[in-house]
Motif scaffolding. Sequence first.
Motif, PDB file in Angstrom:
ATOM      1  N   ASP A  23       0.834  -1.201   0.000  1.00  0.00           N
ATOM      2  CA  ASP A  23       0.000   0.000   0.000  1.00  0.00           C
ATOM      3  C   ASP A  23       0.873   1.257   0.000  1.00  0.00           C
ATOM      4  OD1 ASP A  23      -2.229  -1.658   0.020  1.00  0.00           O
ATOM      5  OD2 ASP A  23      -2.399  -1.597   2.208  1.00  0.00           O
ATOM      6  N   ASP A  24       1.897   1.247  -0.853  1.00  0.00           N
ATOM      7  CA  ASP A  24       2.838   2.367  -1.039  1.00  0.00           C
ATOM      8  C   ASP A  24       3.696   2.666   0.185  1.00  0.00           C
ATOM      9  OD1 ASP A  24       2.120   2.825  -3.718  1.00  0.00           O
ATOM     10  OD2 ASP A  24       0.396   4.041  -3.091  1.00  0.00           O
ATOM     11  N   ASN A  73       1.715  -6.544  -8.024  1.00  0.00           N
ATOM     12  CA  ASN A  73       2.252  -6.019  -9.288  1.00  0.00           C
ATOM     13  C   ASN A  73       1.140  -5.793 -10.309  1.00  0.00           C
ATOM     14  OD1 ASN A  73       4.836  -5.986  -8.261  1.00  0.00           O
ATOM     15  ND2 ASN A  73       5.352  -7.997  -9.075  1.00  0.00           N
ATOM     16  N   LYS A  74       0.057  -5.160  -9.855  1.00  0.00           N
ATOM     17  CA  LYS A  74      -1.104  -4.787 -10.695  1.00  0.00           C
ATOM     18  C   LYS A  74      -1.918  -5.986 -11.173  1.00  0.00           C
ATOM     19  CE  LYS A  74       0.268  -0.431 -10.686  1.00  0.00           C
ATOM     20  NZ  LYS A  74      -0.265   0.452  -9.712  1.00  0.00           N
ATOM     21  N   GLN A  75      -1.620  -7.179 -10.697  1.00  0.00           N
ATOM     22  CA  GLN A  75      -2.388  -8.367 -11.042  1.00  0.00           C
ATOM     23  C   GLN A  75      -3.383  -8.649  -9.919  1.00  0.00           C
ATOM     24  OE1 GLN A  75      -1.940 -10.281 -14.009  1.00  0.00           O
ATOM     25  NE2 GLN A  75      -0.706  -8.483 -14.529  1.00  0.00           N
ATOM     26  N   GLN A  90       5.099  -4.669  -5.781  1.00  0.00           N
ATOM     27  CA  GLN A  90       4.044  -3.745  -5.374  1.00  0.00           C
ATOM     28  C   GLN A  90       2.843  -4.567  -4.904  1.00  0.00           C
ATOM     29  OE1 GLN A  90       4.396  -0.265  -5.621  1.00  0.00           O
ATOM     30  NE2 GLN A  90       6.518  -0.783  -6.106  1.00  0.00           N
ATOM     31  N   VAL A  91       2.476  -4.408  -3.644  1.00  0.00           N
ATOM     32  CA  VAL A  91       1.371  -5.149  -3.055  1.00  0.00           C
ATOM     33  C   VAL A  91       0.297  -4.161  -2.629  1.00  0.00           C
ATOM     34  CG1 VAL A  91       0.682  -6.635  -1.138  1.00  0.00           C
ATOM     35  CG2 VAL A  91       2.911  -6.972  -2.243  1.00  0.00           C
ATOM     36  N   GLU A  92      -0.941  -4.456  -3.025  1.00  0.00           N
ATOM     37  CA  GLU A  92      -2.063  -3.608  -2.615  1.00  0.00           C
ATOM     38  C   GLU A  92      -3.087  -4.477  -1.901  1.00  0.00           C
ATOM     39  OE1 GLU A  92      -3.255  -0.687  -5.807  1.00  0.00           O
ATOM     40  OE2 GLU A  92      -1.930  -2.022  -6.923  1.00  0.00           O
ATOM     41  N   THR A  93      -3.425  -4.093  -0.694  1.00  0.00           N
ATOM     42  CA  THR A  93      -4.413  -4.850   0.071  1.00  0.00           C
ATOM     43  C   THR A  93      -5.783  -4.202  -0.084  1.00  0.00           C
ATOM     44  OG1 THR A  93      -4.084  -3.597   2.106  1.00  0.00           O
ATOM     45  CG2 THR A  93      -2.673  -5.527   1.765  1.00  0.00           C
TER      46      THR A  93
END
Length: 103
Positions: A23-24, A73-75, A90-93
């Motif tokens: 998350d940046d 990674n945007k997946q 890059q991980v986004e929760t």
Amino acid sequence: MSELSRTQDITDPEGLQFQIQIDDIAVNACDGETVLSVLLAANYKQIMESDREAVSGAYCGMGVCHCCQITINKQHKQKACQTLVQPNMQVETKQNRFKQVGV
């Protein structure tokens, strides 16, 4: 850039270390560990938002329950428990593409 601390490690991290972004926010990770282990070490408990907007955390930790699907990674819908960390990942929760694009 801010940085998260790994406060929940059971043992000291060993091996090649690098950073990933959750998350940046930068977090230290070790070669060979999964994204889920980094999330748990950084005290992330609620990591996924389902298509029905329910927030959940990892349940089984071995790829069966699908409760740790996050954006890597945007997946979309990548299993955190089955994905090994890589430098600059890059991980986004709690991201849900259906909610984001209005489908």
